[in-house]
Design a protein around this motif. Structure first.
Motif, PDB file in Angstrom:
ATOM      1  N   PHE A  96     -11.421   5.586   1.058  1.00  0.00           N
ATOM      2  CA  PHE A  96     -10.884   5.952  -0.127  1.00  0.00           C
ATOM      3  C   PHE A  96      -9.177   5.331   0.687  1.00  0.00           C
ATOM      4  CE2 PHE A  96      -7.031   8.013  -2.414  1.00  0.00           C
ATOM      5  CZ  PHE A  96      -7.553   8.491  -3.614  1.00  0.00           C
ATOM      6  N   PRO A  97      -8.878   3.814  -0.192  1.00  0.00           N
ATOM      7  CA  PRO A  97      -8.170   3.093   0.518  1.00  0.00           C
ATOM      8  C   PRO A  97      -6.613   3.763   0.058  1.00  0.00           C
ATOM      9  CG  PRO A  97      -8.555   1.774  -1.476  1.00  0.00           C
ATOM     10  CD  PRO A  97      -9.965   3.760  -1.654  1.00  0.00           C
ATOM     11  N   ILE A  98      -5.413   4.019   0.946  1.00  0.00           N
ATOM     12  CA  ILE A  98      -4.296   4.184   0.540  1.00  0.00           C
ATOM     13  C   ILE A  98      -3.461   2.957   1.152  1.00  0.00           C
ATOM     14  CG2 ILE A  98      -4.419   6.603   0.523  1.00  0.00           C
ATOM     15  CD1 ILE A  98      -3.465   6.280   3.495  1.00  0.00           C
ATOM     16  N   SER A  99      -2.335   2.940   0.306  1.00  0.00           N
ATOM     17  CA  SER A  99      -1.259   1.623   0.680  1.00  0.00           C
ATOM     18  C   SER A  99      -0.310   2.097   1.897  1.00  0.00           C
ATOM     19  CB  SER A  99      -0.757   0.755  -0.099  1.00  0.00           C
ATOM     20  OG  SER A  99      -1.673  -0.112  -0.822  1.00  0.00           O
ATOM     21  N   GLY A 101       0.661   6.102   0.859  1.00  0.00           N
ATOM     22  CA  GLY A 101       0.290   7.603   0.884  1.00  0.00           C
ATOM     23  C   GLY A 101       1.569   8.317   0.562  1.00  0.00           C
ATOM     24  N   ARG A 102       2.433   7.624   0.316  1.00  0.00           N
ATOM     25  CA  ARG A 102       3.622   8.702  -0.360  1.00  0.00           C
ATOM     26  C   ARG A 102       3.977   8.916  -1.795  1.00  0.00           C
ATOM     27  NH1 ARG A 102       7.234   5.960   3.256  1.00  0.00           N
ATOM     28  NH2 ARG A 102       7.418   6.906   5.507  1.00  0.00           N
ATOM     29  N   ASN A 103       2.665   8.872  -2.286  1.00  0.00           N
ATOM     30  CA  ASN A 103       1.840   8.687  -3.625  1.00  0.00           C
ATOM     31  C   ASN A 103       2.282  10.221  -4.743  1.00  0.00           C
ATOM     32  OD1 ASN A 103       1.466   7.797  -6.648  1.00  0.00           O
ATOM     33  ND2 ASN A 103      -0.685   8.144  -5.688  1.00  0.00           N
ATOM     34  N   GLY A 108       0.180  12.215  -2.956  1.00  0.00           N
ATOM     35  CA  GLY A 108      -0.012  11.731  -1.871  1.00  0.00           C
ATOM     36  C   GLY A 108      -1.258  10.972  -1.388  1.00  0.00           C
ATOM     37  N   LEU A 121      -3.984   1.722   4.801  1.00  0.00           N
ATOM     38  CA  LEU A 121      -4.182  -0.192   5.217  1.00  0.00           C
ATOM     39  C   LEU A 121      -2.299  -0.517   5.985  1.00  0.00           C
ATOM     40  CD1 LEU A 121      -5.615  -0.712   1.227  1.00  0.00           C
ATOM     41  CD2 LEU A 121      -6.497  -1.673   3.119  1.00  0.00           C
ATOM     42  N   PRO A 142      -0.152  -4.692   1.683  1.00  0.00           N
ATOM     43  CA  PRO A 142       0.187  -2.943   1.173  1.00  0.00           C
ATOM     44  C   PRO A 142       0.671  -2.281   1.847  1.00  0.00           C
ATOM     45  CG  PRO A 142      -1.969  -3.635   1.339  1.00  0.00           C
ATOM     46  CD  PRO A 142      -1.668  -4.260   2.019  1.00  0.00           C
ATOM     47  N   GLY A 172       7.193   4.270  -0.854  1.00  0.00           N
ATOM     48  CA  GLY A 172       6.500   3.917  -0.816  1.00  0.00           C
ATOM     49  C   GLY A 172       6.680   2.630  -1.181  1.00  0.00           C
ATOM     50  N   ILE A 175       2.742  -2.088  -3.128  1.00  0.00           N
ATOM     51  CA  ILE A 175       0.981  -2.744  -3.761  1.00  0.00           C
ATOM     52  C   ILE A 175       0.638  -0.879  -4.533  1.00  0.00           C
ATOM     53  CG2 ILE A 175      -1.130  -2.658  -3.428  1.00  0.00           C
ATOM     54  CD1 ILE A 175      -0.401  -5.797  -1.424  1.00  0.00           C
ATOM     55  N   ASN A 177       2.589   1.391  -5.298  1.00  0.00           N
ATOM     56  CA  ASN A 177       3.224   2.053  -6.266  1.00  0.00           C
ATOM     57  C   ASN A 177       2.923   0.960  -7.806  1.00  0.00           C
ATOM     58  OD1 ASN A 177       5.433   1.301  -8.460  1.00  0.00           O
ATOM     59  ND2 ASN A 177       5.589   4.015  -7.990  1.00  0.00           N
ATOM     60  N   ILE A 243     -10.737  -3.256  -3.508  1.00  0.00           N
ATOM     61  CA  ILE A 243      -8.892  -2.709  -2.554  1.00  0.00           C
ATOM     62  C   ILE A 243      -7.855  -3.808  -2.685  1.00  0.00           C
ATOM     63  CG2 ILE A 243      -8.399  -2.211   0.212  1.00  0.00           C
ATOM     64  CD1 ILE A 243     -11.098  -0.865   0.183  1.00  0.00           C
ATOM     65  N   VAL A 244      -7.066  -4.394  -2.312  1.00  0.00           N
ATOM     66  CA  VAL A 244      -5.716  -4.622  -2.898  1.00  0.00           C
ATOM     67  C   VAL A 244      -5.378  -5.428  -1.337  1.00  0.00           C
ATOM     68  CG1 VAL A 244      -3.921  -5.168  -3.862  1.00  0.00           C
ATOM     69  CG2 VAL A 244      -6.186  -4.016  -5.738  1.00  0.00           C
ATOM     70  N   ARG A 530     -11.866   8.701  -8.365  1.00  0.00           N
ATOM     71  CA  ARG A 530      -9.899   7.972  -9.202  1.00  0.00           C
ATOM     72  C   ARG A 530     -10.228   7.805 -10.222  1.00  0.00           C
ATOM     73  NH1 ARG A 530      -5.546   7.042  -7.794  1.00  0.00           N
ATOM     74  NH2 ARG A 530      -4.589   4.737  -8.512  1.00  0.00           N
TER      75      ARG A 530
HETATM   76  P1  ADP Z   1       2.758   4.575  -2.087  1.00  0.00           P
HETATM   77  O1  ADP Z   1       2.306   3.928  -0.845  1.00  0.00           O
HETATM   78  O2  ADP Z   1       3.908   3.871  -3.305  1.00  0.00           O
HETATM   79  O3  ADP Z   1       2.964   6.200  -1.950  1.00  0.00           O
HETATM   80  P2  ADP Z   1      -0.186   4.858  -2.395  1.00  0.00           P
HETATM   81  O4  ADP Z   1      -0.570   4.362  -0.842  1.00  0.00           O
HETATM   82  O5  ADP Z   1      -0.524   6.238  -2.405  1.00  0.00           O
HETATM   83  O6  ADP Z   1       0.807   4.468  -3.312  1.00  0.00           O
HETATM   84  O7  ADP Z   1      -1.593   4.571  -3.652  1.00  0.00           O
HETATM   85  C1  ADP Z   1      -1.449   5.624  -4.889  1.00  0.00           C
HETATM   86  C2  ADP Z   1      -2.671   5.583  -4.948  1.00  0.00           C
HETATM   87  O8  ADP Z   1      -3.289   4.434  -5.524  1.00  0.00           O
HETATM   88  C3  ADP Z   1      -3.487   5.883  -3.682  1.00  0.00           C
HETATM   89  O9  ADP Z   1      -3.944   7.080  -3.875  1.00  0.00           O
HETATM   90  C4  ADP Z   1      -4.726   4.681  -3.580  1.00  0.00           C
HETATM   91  O10 ADP Z   1      -5.835   5.585  -4.676  1.00  0.00           O
HETATM   92  C5  ADP Z   1      -4.089   3.669  -4.794  1.00  0.00           C
HETATM   93  N1  ADP Z   1      -4.332   2.540  -4.114  1.00  0.00           N
HETATM   94  C6  ADP Z   1      -2.766   1.883  -2.884  1.00  0.00           C
HETATM   95  N2  ADP Z   1      -3.117   1.297  -2.652  1.00  0.00           N
HETATM   96  C7  ADP Z   1      -4.411   0.562  -2.951  1.00  0.00           C
HETATM   97  C8  ADP Z   1      -4.982  -0.127  -2.434  1.00  0.00           C
HETATM   98  N3  ADP Z   1      -4.618  -1.442  -1.411  1.00  0.00           N
HETATM   99  N4  ADP Z   1      -6.054  -1.084  -2.975  1.00  0.00           N
HETATM  100  C9  ADP Z   1      -6.542   0.182  -3.583  1.00  0.00           C
HETATM  101  N5  ADP Z   1      -5.945   1.666  -3.886  1.00  0.00           N
HETATM  102  C10 ADP Z   1      -5.128   1.735  -3.581  1.00  0.00           C
END
Ligand code: ADP
Length: 545
Positions: A96-99, A101-103, A108, A121, A142, A172, A175, A177, A243-244, A530
């Protein structure tokens, strides 16, 4: 869970034996380095916004152990992301990719499938790869937050030259967001529309660049988003198709001046006329930014005091109590506040502001609040900063409304129309009352539509409150959908339900999404579930909720 119970962890993703899983993790460690993989076997810590966990949803509305990662891996490059994806395919482990994780309010950092390996990431891939002051663009990884991008412009002495656009909370990832289609509040507030170019690692490990990025030697990746052929970027937002690892973002030229303004409107019912006034002004760009029309209940909560300061009873705080308390604040005894900003040199602003004033004052009792009369820590100034692209976290304050405050959003899309606004307002109010929950509606006005953002604040230590909040949300989603309103974005726990409301022609859109998913991710390893998109391996096996 108490510590001794958690030590039996990690949770292991379903379908793989514990020993096999630990062996697979050891193999990944040997590729990426021990220090870049963490097993989630410590007590879960919720932290707070700036020190948020990457193991779970710190604002969970379910049991904390429900959406929890088995391990976290920290890639340092696109190549390492590819290695992780190859590894996940080999061992059939969900990742599960997150950038960053402050979603907050949408899950989250948590994965949808318990025991997924979270690919964090942001920790190591956090470079601003380019800032181009001539084209007003940047290229980011990210881990670049809105704060970091803002600071980088300052360091380069470019903050007077160009602005970033930040959401309500600036911590956040740009990417993260943007791919979740979050919004900000300058004229560049529609982040997805403002990005240009992605680099994406696909679920089988190939890397692509979209738009002009596909042309070797190009110099327009951040200037022209479309390139040639199908515009593929769309499938990488609110999805689980890739995954971006890099994204281009456009930046806003300094407009040469700005002026924040605020109006209040006396009665709940004024919303109807207000929306009719806003629509033509917004579409013709006299109202230039994604402005907010907020109900007084939330503006009062934005002071940061717990609800018990105003009311000790159960059920929603009575409106008389809210109004009496608001009367003691600069907001006054009114129902709605409009927070906006005019951009440009003063003579241009003056023209627009005069028009706005004339139109808004057609509503009996409408009041313009002079910003000069507002104290420094008044919520208005947080809106002012955000509307000129200065990252902020004042917005967090209304979470103090409940002890152990957490929040989760209901966010339907509506036309900018009086009757729709009133219909949604009445629907939200009725269902909140039924569940005994305070109602915090805020309309964020885009260009031709608005998102109604309703934040439910709850005590995350109180199971009964959480159950009520979830029940309320589920009813809101269903009943709004019955009236033709759909969510623009949602929390992990509601993704199946919300996806299910987009069901036209026997669910044709989801069938298409599933075909794409199965073609791109035949082993179903990337963020299963997702946005309601389940790969073949998971479909029809009781994962939906
Ligand atoms: P932020 O850091 O702005 O709080 P997140 O990293 O939590 O945002 O990202 C929100 C959601 O978007 C994540 O739960 C994930 O599912 C998706 N996401 C975030 N970054 C990426 C990425 N680089 N590639 C693919 N999906 C992503």
């Amino acid at each position: 869970k108490p510590q001794n119970e958690r030590q039996k962890l990690p949770v292991v993703p379903q379908g793989i034996e514990r020993d096999e899983f630990l062996k697979a993790l050891a193999e990944l460690k040997s590729q990426l380095g021990d220090e870049h993989i963490e097993i989630n076997d410590k007590p879960l810590r919720d932290g707070w916004y700036m020190e948020h966990p990457n193991t779970h949803d710190s604002m969970t509305i379910l049991d904390e152990e429900e959406f929890v990662a088995s391990a976290i891996v920290y890639p340092g490059s696109t190549e390492e992301v590819q290695q992780i994806v190859h590894w996940a395919n080999k061992h059939r482990v969900p990742i599960f990719p997150i950038s960053m994780g402050r979603n907050l309010g949408y899950g989250g950092a948590a994965p949808r499938v318990r025991g997924s390996v979270t690919v964090d990431l942001g920790k190591r891939m956090n470079k601003i790869l380019d800032i181009n002051p001539e084209d007003y663009t940047c290229l980011v990884e990210p881990g670049v937050s809105f704060y970091a991008l803002y600071e980088a412009l300052k360091e380069k002495g470019l903050e007077e030259h160009m602005w970033i656009d930040t959401p309500d909370l600036g911590g956040g990832s740009v990417i993260g967001n943007t791919v979740d289609r979050g919004v900000g509040y300058t004229p560049y507030g529609d982040h997805w529309a403002m990005h240009s170019g992605l680099e994406v690692v696909l679920p089988m490990g190939e890397v692509i660049r979209t738009g002009m990025g596909a042309l070797p030697g190009n110099n327009t990746w951040q200037a022209f988003p479309y390139g040639f052929g199908p515009y593929s970027d769309g499938i990488f937002s609110q999805s689980n198709y890739g995954i971006v690892t890099k994204m281009g973002m456009t930046l806003m030229p300094n407009p040469g001046g700005y002026e924040a303004f605020m109006y209040t409107f006396a009665k709940d019912e004024d919303l109807e006329q207000l929306m009719e006034i806003i629509r033509p002004l917004r579409i013709s760009n006299i109202l230039e930014n994604v402005a907010q029309v907020r109900h007084v209940t939330q503006s009062l909560a934005a002071i940061g005091q717990p609800r018990t300061r105003f009311y000790s009873g159960t059920g929603p705080v009575p409106q008389e109590v809210i109004h009496a308390a608001a009367a003691q604040t600069p907001l006054g005894d009114h129902s709605w506040a409009y927070y906006g900003m005019a951009y440009g040199p003063s003579h241009i602003r003056a023209h627009k502001l005069a028009l706005i004033d004339q139109e808004f004052k057609r509503i009996p009792g409408a009041r313009r609040i002079d910003p000069a009369t507002l104290p420094e820590d008044e919520y208005f100034w947080a809106r002012e900063r955000v509307a000129r692209g200065v990252p902020d976290i004042h917005e967090l304050r209304w979470v103090n409304w409940a002890p152990n405050g957490a929040h989760i959003a209901f966010s339907p899309v509506s036309p900018i129309r009086g009757r729709d606004a009133m219909k949604l307002f009445a629907l939200g109010k009725r269902i909140h009352e039924q569940y005994g929950i305070d109602f915090f509606p805020a309309f964020c006005v885009g260009l031709r539509e608005m998102h109604l953002i309703v934040e439910i604040v709850f005590d995350r230590a109180d199971a009964e409150q959480k159950a009520r909040a979830l029940g309320c949300l589920r009813d809101l989603v269903d009943q709004a959908a019955r009236e033709g309103y759909g969510e623009y974005r949602t929390h992990l726990v509601l993704m199946d339900q919300v996806a299910g409301t987009y069901s036209w022609n026997d669910g044709a859109l989801m069938k298409f999404n599933e075909r794409l998913k199965d073609a791109l991710d035949p082993n179903g390893i990337l963020a299963p579930g997702r946005c309601g998109i389940w790969p073949k391996r998971y479909r029809g096996r009781g994962w939906e909720m």
